[in-house]
Design an enzyme around this catalytic site. Structure first.
Site, short mmCIF file in Angstrom:
data_model
loop_
_atom_site.label_atom_id
_atom_site.label_comp_id
_atom_site.label_asym_id
_atom_site.label_seq_id
_atom_site.Cartn_x
_atom_site.Cartn_y
_atom_site.Cartn_z
N TYR A 164 46.45 27.39 31.58
CA TYR A 164 45.74 27.69 32.83
C TYR A 164 45.52 29.20 32.99
O TYR A 164 44.43 29.65 33.35
CB TYR A 164 46.55 27.13 33.99
CG TYR A 164 45.94 27.31 35.36
CD1 TYR A 164 44.85 26.56 35.76
CD2 TYR A 164 46.49 28.22 36.26
CE1 TYR A 164 44.30 26.70 37.02
CE2 TYR A 164 45.95 28.37 37.53
CZ TYR A 164 44.86 27.61 37.91
OH TYR A 164 44.33 27.76 39.16
N LYS A 194 41.85 30.96 33.18
CA LYS A 194 41.43 31.69 34.37
C LYS A 194 41.18 33.17 34.06
O LYS A 194 40.26 33.78 34.64
CB LYS A 194 42.48 31.55 35.48
CG LYS A 194 42.51 30.16 36.10
CD LYS A 194 41.16 29.75 36.69
CE LYS A 194 41.25 28.52 37.54
NZ LYS A 194 39.92 28.11 38.07
#
Length: 302
Positions: free
Chosen positions: A155, A159
């Site tokens: 993640y 991002k």
């Protein structure tokens, strides 16, 4: 702020932050294509938007493949005649410590977040360039991508990559008058409801509308999904013209601007640096400005 006549696509808009973005855009007058991997959630979101006078249609599909991205743009144009705004909010979590994370857990998160953002923005920008009157691209980052977070290799990487792509796209799209920015929201969602410091306050808000405490809203910049929607409406509007290439934080009572990485210390050695020379100079130069990592834990007032 009036978005009448504008057409927007919001991915991952069946619930949570995506639904808040889509609802706020529609409330401001935009026609919205609501995307979600869960077709029922997308249809339900459209019903809620239409129920308060908004204009929206559902276009389900898990983002990542180019075919899904192309279909979203085609639906916007077929339904409303144009495309002005894209918000890439869709995402999934597969949290696991590095040594336990599988290839599939890594790939799934990057496919949805990173590839999904890339394919959707590529499709949207292609059409906006042909359309010839500019546009707005709003991608969604995370504090985990800015600072890292334990258990979120996949993640955090996705991002961070999304924000890096936004900076690149802001330069590439400038001549076409397409503004590209990253929003970095912090809000009460399914993704944050498991955090021990936030969980009881999120539960109380969800159950009976108990307001989030001031120490969360102001101190931590943590709020409801609706608190983050005003920034998206601003970035979708004519008033944001010229704002591009930025990573902008939003949450609760807090609006912030994230810095772009830059060199903060530099030393020079004629002929280059040997390991011993680096070791000798590090403590009194670069070592003095070592950077912290991770998302600071919230401190609840006693």
């Amino acid at each position: 702020m009036d978005l009448s006549g504008r057409v927007a696509i919001v991915t991952g808009a069946g619930r949570g932050l995506g639904f808040a973005y889509a609802s706020a855009l529609a409330a401001a007058g935009a026609a919205v294509v609501v995307n979600d991997a869960d077709g029922g959630a997308a249809t339900g979101a459209v019903a809620q938007i239409a129920g308060v006078g908004g204009k929206a249609v559902a276009e389900p599909g898990a983002v990542g493949p180019a075919a899904v991205a192309d279909r979203l743009v085609e639906r916007a144009v077929a339904e409303y005649g144009r495309l002005d705004v894209l918000v890439t909010n869709a995402g999934v979590l597969r949290d696991r410590m590095l040594w336990k994370m599988s290839d599939d857990e890594f790939d799934t998160v990057l496919d949805v977040h990173l590839r999904g953002t890339f394919t959707c923005v590529r499709a949207a920008v292609r059409h906006m360039r042909e359309q010839g009157d500019g546009g707005r691209v709003i991608v969604v980052g995370s504090p985990a991508g800015q600072r890292g977070n334990i258990g979120q290799t996949n993640y955090s990487a996705a991002k961070a990559g999304i924000v890096a792509m936004a900076r690149t796209w802001s330069m590439e799209c400038a001549k076409a008058d397409i503004m590209v920015n990253a929003v970095v929201p912090v809000a009460a969602t399914a993704m944050t409801s498991t955090m021990p410091a936030f969980a009881p306050h999120i539960e109380a808000w969800q159950q009976d509308g108990t307001p989030l405490p001031a120490w969360l809203r102001a101190g931590e910049g943590f709020g409801t999904p609706a608190d983050a929607a005003g920034l998206v409406v601003f970035l979708a509007s004519a008033e944001s013209h010229g704002v591009t290439g930025q990573a902008i934080g939003i949450g609760g009572d807090k609006l912030s601007l994230w810095s772009h990485p830059e060199e903060i210390a530099a030393s020079y050695a004629e002929g280059g640096w040997s390991p011993d020379a680096i070791a000798a100079t590090w403590p009194t130069t670069h070592g003095r400005v070592r950077q912290s990592v991770g998302i600071p834990l919230p401190e609840q007032p006693s």
